[in-house]
Structure formats: C-alpha cells, structure tokens
Design a protein around this motif. Structure first.
Motif, PDB file in Angstrom:
ATOM      1  N   UNK A 161     -16.358 -12.846  68.518  1.00 30.78           N
ATOM      2  CA  UNK A 161     -15.880 -12.674  67.143  1.00 30.78           C
ATOM      3  C   UNK A 161     -16.488 -13.704  66.200  1.00 30.78           C
ATOM      4  N   UNK A 162     -16.309 -13.454  64.888  1.00 35.50           N
ATOM      5  CA  UNK A 162     -16.730 -14.380  63.855  1.00 35.50           C
ATOM      6  C   UNK A 162     -15.508 -15.120  63.303  1.00 35.50           C
ATOM      7  N   UNK A 163     -15.725 -16.321  62.832  1.00 34.64           N
ATOM      8  CA  UNK A 163     -14.657 -17.111  62.230  1.00 34.64           C
ATOM      9  C   UNK A 163     -15.105 -17.594  60.859  1.00 34.64           C
ATOM     10  N   UNK A 164     -14.266 -17.428  59.852  1.00 37.44           N
ATOM     11  CA  UNK A 164     -14.593 -17.872  58.497  1.00 37.44           C
ATOM     12  C   UNK A 164     -13.996 -19.234  58.229  1.00 37.44           C
ATOM     13  N   UNK A 165     -14.811 -20.127  57.707  1.00 38.17           N
ATOM     14  CA  UNK A 165     -14.381 -21.477  57.375  1.00 38.17           C
ATOM     15  C   UNK A 165     -14.826 -21.807  55.961  1.00 38.17           C
ATOM     16  N   UNK A 166     -13.920 -22.430  55.201  1.00 36.47           N
ATOM     17  CA  UNK A 166     -14.314 -22.964  53.892  1.00 36.47           C
ATOM     18  C   UNK A 166     -14.718 -24.411  54.099  1.00 36.47           C
ATOM     19  N   UNK A 167     -15.877 -24.761  53.583  1.00 35.99           N
ATOM     20  CA  UNK A 167     -16.455 -26.074  53.803  1.00 35.99           C
ATOM     21  C   UNK A 167     -16.644 -26.790  52.473  1.00 35.99           C
ATOM     22  N   UNK A 168     -16.296 -28.063  52.431  1.00 30.77           N
ATOM     23  CA  UNK A 168     -16.600 -28.912  51.282  1.00 30.77           C
ATOM     24  C   UNK A 168     -17.446 -30.079  51.763  1.00 30.77           C
ATOM     25  N   UNK A 169     -18.580 -30.292  51.093  1.00 33.62           N
ATOM     26  CA  UNK A 169     -19.535 -31.328  51.473  1.00 33.62           C
ATOM     27  C   UNK A 169     -19.715 -32.333  50.349  1.00 33.62           C
ATOM     28  N   UNK A 196     -13.107 -29.245  56.384  1.00 25.02           N
ATOM     29  CA  UNK A 196     -13.090 -27.810  56.632  1.00 25.02           C
ATOM     30  C   UNK A 196     -11.660 -27.278  56.671  1.00 25.02           C
ATOM     31  N   UNK A 197     -11.542 -25.978  56.396  1.00 23.24           N
ATOM     32  CA  UNK A 197     -10.268 -25.295  56.639  1.00 23.24           C
ATOM     33  C   UNK A 197     -10.551 -23.828  56.922  1.00 23.24           C
ATOM     34  N   UNK A 198      -9.698 -23.191  57.728  1.00 19.96           N
ATOM     35  CA  UNK A 198      -9.849 -21.747  57.924  1.00 19.96           C
ATOM     36  C   UNK A 198      -9.648 -21.028  56.590  1.00 19.96           C
ATOM     37  N   UNK A 199     -10.423 -20.032  56.314  1.00 21.23           N
ATOM     38  CA  UNK A 199     -10.290 -19.313  55.052  1.00 21.23           C
ATOM     39  C   UNK A 199      -8.936 -18.630  54.944  1.00 21.23           C
ATOM     40  N   UNK A 200      -8.277 -18.378  56.074  1.00 18.43           N
ATOM     41  CA  UNK A 200      -6.968 -17.731  56.075  1.00 18.43           C
ATOM     42  C   UNK A 200      -5.818 -18.711  55.829  1.00 18.43           C
ATOM     43  N   UNK A 201      -6.115 -20.019  55.767  1.00 17.82           N
ATOM     44  CA  UNK A 201      -5.055 -21.026  55.627  1.00 17.82           C
ATOM     45  C   UNK A 201      -5.376 -21.967  54.474  1.00 17.82           C
ATOM     46  N   UNK A 202      -4.875 -21.674  53.255  1.00 15.90           N
ATOM     47  CA  UNK A 202      -5.186 -22.514  52.095  1.00 15.90           C
ATOM     48  C   UNK A 202      -4.745 -23.963  52.242  1.00 15.90           C
ATOM     49  N   UNK A 203      -3.786 -24.224  53.115  1.00 21.19           N
ATOM     50  CA  UNK A 203      -3.284 -25.587  53.300  1.00 21.19           C
ATOM     51  C   UNK A 203      -3.813 -26.236  54.585  1.00 21.19           C
TER      52      UNK A 203
END
Length: 321
Positions: A121-129, A143-150
């Motif tokens: 499977x694929x996993x989406x992550x929001x990344x801040x650099x 990083x955080x999972x895209x499904x978990x804003x917190x």
C-alpha cells in the motif's frame, strides 16, 4: 517574512531514510495488536539508484490512487522541450523571495510513499522542511499522516548518509537552499553549473573524474537546484537549460497530483533502475513536483510522488509562514 504558494521545491535525498522510518514506526504501532506474521515489513533506507539521487516522492490511501492515476483530459500535444520552455515563462511570473545566509527555506509538501518499491500500500504524509538558506546548518523536518491534522511529530535534524557506511552520517552541511547567485541566462548558467557541480558524496574509490566530467553532470546539478529556492529569472534559465537535455519525453495522459492538480509529466533521462518524472500544471505550466518508479523484470511500478504545496523564507527551524 516572504511567502509564495505552490512554488517549485523539492526535498533533499536524505529525507527518504527518516521519512521511511517515520512511516514504519507508525505502522508498527498500528499493527501491534495483529499477529506478528501479518505485520507489514517496511523497507528502511531504500533508495532509487540514479545519476541524480531521486528526490523523495511521497501521499496516502485514497490520495495514492489520485496521485498515480491518469486524468480525464486528452494527452498534451506539446513536446518535452516545449513544456519546459513554457515552464520557464511561468517561472518568470513568480514573485521573488529574498533570504539571508542565516535564514531558512521553508517547504510544505504532500508525499506518498509505498512501503516496498514495487508492492504494498501507499501512505500519505505531510512534510514540513526547514533548509538552511546559506548552507550553514542541517536541514530539519517534521511529519504527520495526512489523515491526522494533530499528528505532527517532533522536529528532527536530517543529516547526509555516508555512502561507504549507511549506518553513519557525514559531518557536513547540505548545499545552500537559497540559490540567489545563479545566472539568469541559460548559456551562462550552463557554464556556471559545469564549474560548480553538486557534491554527490561518492563512495571511496569511485571514479570522480568520470562522474564529474560527464556532460550529463551539468543537468544533474541543474535538477538538484530544484531542491532549494531558485529566483524567478534563474529558474526560467534552469528550465530552458533542461529543455536542451536530450532524452526527455512527455508521458501520455493527464496526471493528477496529490493536491488534486491536473498536470503533465515529463520523464527525465539518466535514471538507472527506474524512472523520474517532473510534473507541471497542465494549464499554467508551474512546476508541481516529481514522481518516481522502479523497473523490475521489465515491469514498471510507481513508487512515490510528491506535491509541492507552499514555500517561504523564515528565520528559524519550526517557524511557520
């Protein structure tokens, strides 16, 4: 502080190991209640071999389908060179950001990573650099999972791997992330990049003369500049230079990236064992990001994709625009 939305920005190769480990840790926690035999085995530190270390391309779940799929519009009729030249025109229209050597280039992106290069499977992550504008400090990221804003993790320092010992890290800072000294004329930029190649941190015993003397090294260095901020006129010259590189082709079909933007994909030459595509907005030709695939036994499998969301200049790691 300066800010620009949806600008060209990539992220450094060493991010892959840290982000893969982050995804693995979360998956292991989520699967703790399942029988051990059913737990997913995650690939840690896998890198796609290439003349230029493929920038991490990552998103997740339902978004993964959207990221990898072909859209409903007819394929582009423009050639790769024409699209890159239109991207140069689009770059000239962007506002210019300025940064001092002690400031940081902030980038936020959506990244989709597969747990194995060609399966799973694929996993989406929001990344801040936060990358050092002047190359005087290590890159930091969270990083955080895209499904978990917190679900933001702690800020982490990223260091470059030692090519001779993957378990160790080099005590060196990355290249400056703010490329304010690049020429804005394609011919001058070509000469500049020949004289200032990116440091590939080759393994001991590698034939440096053959690597750095190859004509493709200029284009390798040019692509690496997209891992930092390039001012508009210099960015236009960079795309015009890439338009001269032989071997780039347009991938048939309309691509939709992780942010839902319709684009066109250009497959860049020179990648060993897989493919690297640059994505451009189908209407504006603004650079959207990259995607990568591996080829095994003649079969191509999409491995990762990145959508560039926003970019800004800030004063310190952890600061948001």
């Amino acid at each position: 502080m300066n800010r620009i939305e949806e600008s060209p920005q990539g992220f450094e190769e060493q991010l892959l190991r840290d982000l893969t480990a982050h995804v693995a840790r979360r998956a292991e926690l989520a699967s703790a209640a399942r029988p051990a035999g059913l737990r997913t085995r995650f690939l840690r530190g896998w890198r796609l071999a290439g003349a230029f270390g493929l920038a991490v391309v990552l998103t997740a779940g339902a978004l993964a389908v959207q990221t990898m799929r072909v859209g409903d519009r007819p394929p582009s009729t423009a050639t790769a060179s024409e699209i890159l030249r239109m991207a140069a025109d689009a770059a000239r229209q962007q506002p210019e950001l300025t940064a001092g050597p002690d400031q940081y280039v902030f980038t936020e992106l959506l990244a989709t990573l597969r747990d194995q290069p060609d399966s799973g499977p694929y996993t989406t992550t929001r990344v801040q650099l936060w990358q050092s504008a002047g190359g005087v400090a290590h890159t930091q990221a969270r990083y955080r999972p895209e499904t978990d804003p917190n679900g933001w993790g702690e800020l982490r320092v990223l260091r470059i791997d030692d090519p001779d010992d993957p378990e160790k890290e080099l005590d060196v800072f990355p290249w400056p992330a703010y490329h304010g000294d690049l020429p804005s004329d394609p011919d001058e930029l070509l000469r500049y990049l020949r004289d200032h190649p990116i440091d590939l941190h080759l393994s001991e015993g590698a034939d440096e003369q053959a690597v750095y003397g190859d004509e493709s090294m200029t284009y390798t260095t040019a692509r690496s500049m997209l891992d930092g901020y390039v001012p508009p006129r210099a960015l236009a010259a960079l795309f015009e230079l890439l338009a001269r590189e032989p071997g780039a082709v347009v991938i048939s079909g309309d691509v939709v990236d992780a942010a839902g933007r319709h684009g066109v994909a250009i497959r860049m030459p020179g990648v060993i064992g897989g493919n690297e595509d640059f994505l451009f907005d189908r209407d504006t030709h603004v650079f959207l990001g990259r995607r990568g695939s591996v080829v095994r036994n003649g079969k191509e499998s999409l491995y990762s994709a990145v959508a560039l969301v926003r970019l800004a200049i800030v004063d310190r790691p952890g600061q948001l625009p």
